[in-house]
Design a protein around this motif. Structure first.
Motif, PDB file in Angstrom:
ATOM      1  N   LEU A   1     -15.431  -5.790   8.011  1.00  0.00           N
ATOM      2  CA  LEU A   1     -15.338  -4.353   8.233  1.00  0.00           C
ATOM      3  C   LEU A   1     -13.952  -3.835   7.850  1.00  0.00           C
ATOM      4  CD1 LEU A   1     -16.514  -1.688   9.335  1.00  0.00           C
ATOM      5  CD2 LEU A   1     -15.667  -2.385  11.588  1.00  0.00           C
ATOM      6  N   ALA A   2     -12.915  -4.564   8.229  1.00  0.00           N
ATOM      7  CA  ALA A   2     -11.546  -4.154   7.915  1.00  0.00           C
ATOM      8  C   ALA A   2     -11.316  -4.130   6.407  1.00  0.00           C
ATOM      9  CB  ALA A   2     -10.548  -5.082   8.604  1.00  0.00           C
ATOM     10  N   LEU A   3     -11.812  -5.132   5.712  1.00  0.00           N
ATOM     11  CA  LEU A   3     -11.672  -5.144   4.248  1.00  0.00           C
ATOM     12  C   LEU A   3     -12.411  -3.966   3.620  1.00  0.00           C
ATOM     13  CD1 LEU A   3     -11.948  -8.932   3.366  1.00  0.00           C
ATOM     14  CD2 LEU A   3      -9.971  -7.436   3.049  1.00  0.00           C
ATOM     15  N   THR A   4     -13.583  -3.660   4.147  1.00  0.00           N
ATOM     16  CA  THR A   4     -14.356  -2.530   3.631  1.00  0.00           C
ATOM     17  C   THR A   4     -13.607  -1.213   3.859  1.00  0.00           C
ATOM     18  OG1 THR A   4     -16.409  -3.714   4.087  1.00  0.00           O
ATOM     19  CG2 THR A   4     -16.572  -1.342   3.776  1.00  0.00           C
ATOM     20  N   VAL A   5     -13.065  -1.034   5.053  1.00  0.00           N
ATOM     21  CA  VAL A   5     -12.328   0.193   5.366  1.00  0.00           C
ATOM     22  C   VAL A   5     -11.081   0.302   4.493  1.00  0.00           C
ATOM     23  CG1 VAL A   5     -10.962   1.359   7.158  1.00  0.00           C
ATOM     24  CG2 VAL A   5     -13.203   0.410   7.715  1.00  0.00           C
ATOM     25  N   ALA A   6     -10.337  -0.794   4.357  1.00  0.00           N
ATOM     26  CA  ALA A   6      -9.124  -0.773   3.537  1.00  0.00           C
ATOM     27  C   ALA A   6      -9.466  -0.508   2.067  1.00  0.00           C
ATOM     28  CB  ALA A   6      -8.353  -2.077   3.684  1.00  0.00           C
ATOM     29  N   ALA A   7     -10.512  -1.152   1.576  1.00  0.00           N
ATOM     30  CA  ALA A   7     -10.916  -0.939   0.178  1.00  0.00           C
ATOM     31  C   ALA A   7     -11.347   0.503  -0.042  1.00  0.00           C
ATOM     32  CB  ALA A   7     -12.035  -1.901  -0.196  1.00  0.00           C
ATOM     33  N   TYR A   8     -12.088   1.054   0.902  1.00  0.00           N
ATOM     34  CA  TYR A   8     -12.526   2.445   0.779  1.00  0.00           C
ATOM     35  C   TYR A   8     -11.335   3.399   0.802  1.00  0.00           C
ATOM     36  CZ  TYR A   8     -14.892   6.840   1.580  1.00  0.00           C
ATOM     37  OH  TYR A   8     -15.328   8.130   1.462  1.00  0.00           O
ATOM     38  N   ALA A   9     -10.380   3.108   1.674  1.00  0.00           N
ATOM     39  CA  ALA A   9      -9.203   3.978   1.783  1.00  0.00           C
ATOM     40  C   ALA A   9      -8.361   3.940   0.515  1.00  0.00           C
ATOM     41  CB  ALA A   9      -8.356   3.561   2.978  1.00  0.00           C
ATOM     42  N   LEU A  10      -8.269   2.790  -0.107  1.00  0.00           N
ATOM     43  CA  LEU A  10      -7.421   2.639  -1.283  1.00  0.00           C
ATOM     44  C   LEU A  10      -8.156   2.900  -2.590  1.00  0.00           C
ATOM     45  CD1 LEU A  10      -5.512  -0.538  -0.087  1.00  0.00           C
ATOM     46  CD2 LEU A  10      -4.733   1.843  -0.001  1.00  0.00           C
ATOM     47  N   SER A  11      -9.476   3.005  -2.520  1.00  0.00           N
ATOM     48  CA  SER A  11     -10.280   3.199  -3.724  1.00  0.00           C
ATOM     49  C   SER A  11     -10.232   4.649  -4.190  1.00  0.00           C
ATOM     50  CB  SER A  11     -11.732   2.814  -3.432  1.00  0.00           C
ATOM     51  OG  SER A  11     -12.567   3.185  -4.507  1.00  0.00           O
ATOM     52  N   PRO A  12     -10.193   4.850  -5.492  1.00  0.00           N
ATOM     53  CA  PRO A  12     -10.240   6.229  -5.986  1.00  0.00           C
ATOM     54  C   PRO A  12     -11.656   6.801  -5.948  1.00  0.00           C
ATOM     55  CG  PRO A  12     -10.088   4.711  -7.816  1.00  0.00           C
ATOM     56  CD  PRO A  12      -9.970   3.883  -6.557  1.00  0.00           C
TER      57      PRO A  12
ATOM     58  N   ASP B   1     -14.916   7.978  -3.958  1.00  0.00           N
ATOM     59  CA  ASP B   1     -15.314   8.439  -2.634  1.00  0.00           C
ATOM     60  C   ASP B   1     -16.821   8.375  -2.489  1.00  0.00           C
ATOM     61  OD1 ASP B   1     -12.815   8.998  -1.692  1.00  0.00           O
ATOM     62  OD2 ASP B   1     -12.899  11.136  -2.144  1.00  0.00           O
ATOM     63  N   LEU B   2     -17.262   8.236  -1.251  1.00  0.00           N
ATOM     64  CA  LEU B   2     -18.691   8.274  -0.953  1.00  0.00           C
ATOM     65  C   LEU B   2     -19.261   9.633  -1.335  1.00  0.00           C
ATOM     66  CD1 LEU B   2     -20.949   6.598   0.323  1.00  0.00           C
ATOM     67  CD2 LEU B   2     -20.350   7.586   2.518  1.00  0.00           C
ATOM     68  N   ILE B   3     -18.547  10.680  -0.954  1.00  0.00           N
ATOM     69  CA  ILE B   3     -18.902  12.049  -1.331  1.00  0.00           C
ATOM     70  C   ILE B   3     -17.740  12.579  -2.159  1.00  0.00           C
ATOM     71  CG2 ILE B   3     -19.492  14.349  -0.492  1.00  0.00           C
ATOM     72  CD1 ILE B   3     -20.256  12.999   2.191  1.00  0.00           C
ATOM     73  N   PRO B   4     -17.967  12.941  -3.432  1.00  0.00           N
ATOM     74  CA  PRO B   4     -16.858  13.402  -4.285  1.00  0.00           C
ATOM     75  C   PRO B   4     -16.126  14.602  -3.681  1.00  0.00           C
ATOM     76  CG  PRO B   4     -18.862  13.079  -5.563  1.00  0.00           C
ATOM     77  CD  PRO B   4     -19.245  12.931  -4.126  1.00  0.00           C
ATOM     78  N   ASP B   5     -14.814  14.625  -3.866  1.00  0.00           N
ATOM     79  CA  ASP B   5     -13.974  15.665  -3.272  1.00  0.00           C
ATOM     80  C   ASP B   5     -14.222  17.057  -3.855  1.00  0.00           C
ATOM     81  OD1 ASP B   5     -12.822  13.850  -1.574  1.00  0.00           O
ATOM     82  OD2 ASP B   5     -11.060  13.513  -2.828  1.00  0.00           O
ATOM     83  N   PHE B   6     -14.819  17.146  -5.026  1.00  0.00           N
ATOM     84  CA  PHE B   6     -15.029  18.465  -5.609  1.00  0.00           C
ATOM     85  C   PHE B   6     -16.181  19.223  -4.948  1.00  0.00           C
ATOM     86  CE2 PHE B   6     -17.525  15.637  -8.344  1.00  0.00           C
ATOM     87  CZ  PHE B   6     -18.752  16.272  -8.353  1.00  0.00           C
ATOM     88  N   ILE B   7     -16.971  18.552  -4.118  1.00  0.00           N
ATOM     89  CA  ILE B   7     -18.037  19.236  -3.379  1.00  0.00           C
ATOM     90  C   ILE B   7     -17.385  19.967  -2.208  1.00  0.00           C
ATOM     91  CG2 ILE B   7     -20.122  18.934  -1.992  1.00  0.00           C
ATOM     92  CD1 ILE B   7     -20.742  16.485  -3.715  1.00  0.00           C
ATOM     93  N   PRO B   8     -17.547  21.290  -2.149  1.00  0.00           N
ATOM     94  CA  PRO B   8     -16.865  22.061  -1.108  1.00  0.00           C
ATOM     95  C   PRO B   8     -17.202  21.547   0.303  1.00  0.00           C
ATOM     96  CG  PRO B   8     -17.891  23.524  -2.705  1.00  0.00           C
ATOM     97  CD  PRO B   8     -18.351  22.134  -3.020  1.00  0.00           C
ATOM     98  N   VAL B   9     -16.229  21.481   1.135  1.00  0.00           N
ATOM     99  CA  VAL B   9     -16.277  21.074   2.539  1.00  0.00           C
ATOM    100  C   VAL B   9     -16.731  19.624   2.701  1.00  0.00           C
ATOM    101  CG1 VAL B   9     -17.184  21.585   4.833  1.00  0.00           C
ATOM    102  CG2 VAL B   9     -16.675  23.461   3.276  1.00  0.00           C
ATOM    103  N   LEU B  10     -17.906  19.276   2.214  1.00  0.00           N
ATOM    104  CA  LEU B  10     -18.428  17.918   2.380  1.00  0.00           C
ATOM    105  C   LEU B  10     -17.574  16.875   1.689  1.00  0.00           C
ATOM    106  CD1 LEU B  10     -22.265  18.462   1.904  1.00  0.00           C
ATOM    107  CD2 LEU B  10     -21.003  18.151   4.029  1.00  0.00           C
ATOM    108  N   GLY B  11     -16.914  17.255   0.613  1.00  0.00           N
ATOM    109  CA  GLY B  11     -16.110  16.307  -0.153  1.00  0.00           C
ATOM    110  C   GLY B  11     -14.976  15.696   0.641  1.00  0.00           C
ATOM    111  N   TYR B  12     -14.402  16.473   1.535  1.00  0.00           N
ATOM    112  CA  TYR B  12     -13.294  15.954   2.338  1.00  0.00           C
ATOM    113  C   TYR B  12     -13.733  15.439   3.704  1.00  0.00           C
ATOM    114  CZ  TYR B  12     -10.204  17.793  -1.197  1.00  0.00           C
ATOM    115  OH  TYR B  12      -9.564  18.025  -2.383  1.00  0.00           O
TER     116      TYR B  12
END
Length: 128
Positions: free
Chosen positions: A37-48, A50-61
């Protein structure tokens, strides 16, 4: 000005906590499932990516504002206290290191040279 300082402090804390989670994942005293779980969280945090792209208003962030802190919280709660303490100490040392703009420029230059080399190779392969 106070809001800016609070946001900077929050960003600093998240950076430290992501590094804490990363160091906890590498510690043998951490249970296997928590390490994964820790590796998954760290990889997600450092990965460019995102699960939901940032360009989608509100949901992206929302994934960055909810999923990441939730994952960090879960890993910290499931990890033995002595592992978290040692991981936090390592993360704090790493965060306090001075950063060098020259080193960053060298790394960017290396990436650009690699990209140019790849582009040259691709152009030569297509030209044949």
């Amino acid at each position: 000005m106070q809001i800016k300082q609070r946001l900077q402090q929050a960003a600093h804390n998240i950076k430290r906590d992501v590094l804490t989670v990363y160091f906890a994942a590498r510690d043998n005293r951490t249970p296997l499932l928590v390490r994964l779980l820790a590796l998954t969280v760290a990889a997600y945090a450092l990965s460019p990516i995102d699960l939901i792209p940032d360009f989608i208003p509100v949901l992206g962030y929302l994934d960055d504002l909810i999923l990441l802190p939730l994952g960090i919280f879960l890993v910290i709660k499931l990890t033995p206290a002595e592992v978290i303490e040692s991981s936090r100490a390592k993360a704090q040392q790493l965060v306090q290191r001075p950063s060098s703009p020259v080193a960053a420029a060298v790394i960017v230059l290396l990436w650009l040279l690699c990209a140019l080399g790849l582009l040259y190779w691709f152009a030569a392969a297509v030209g044949d």
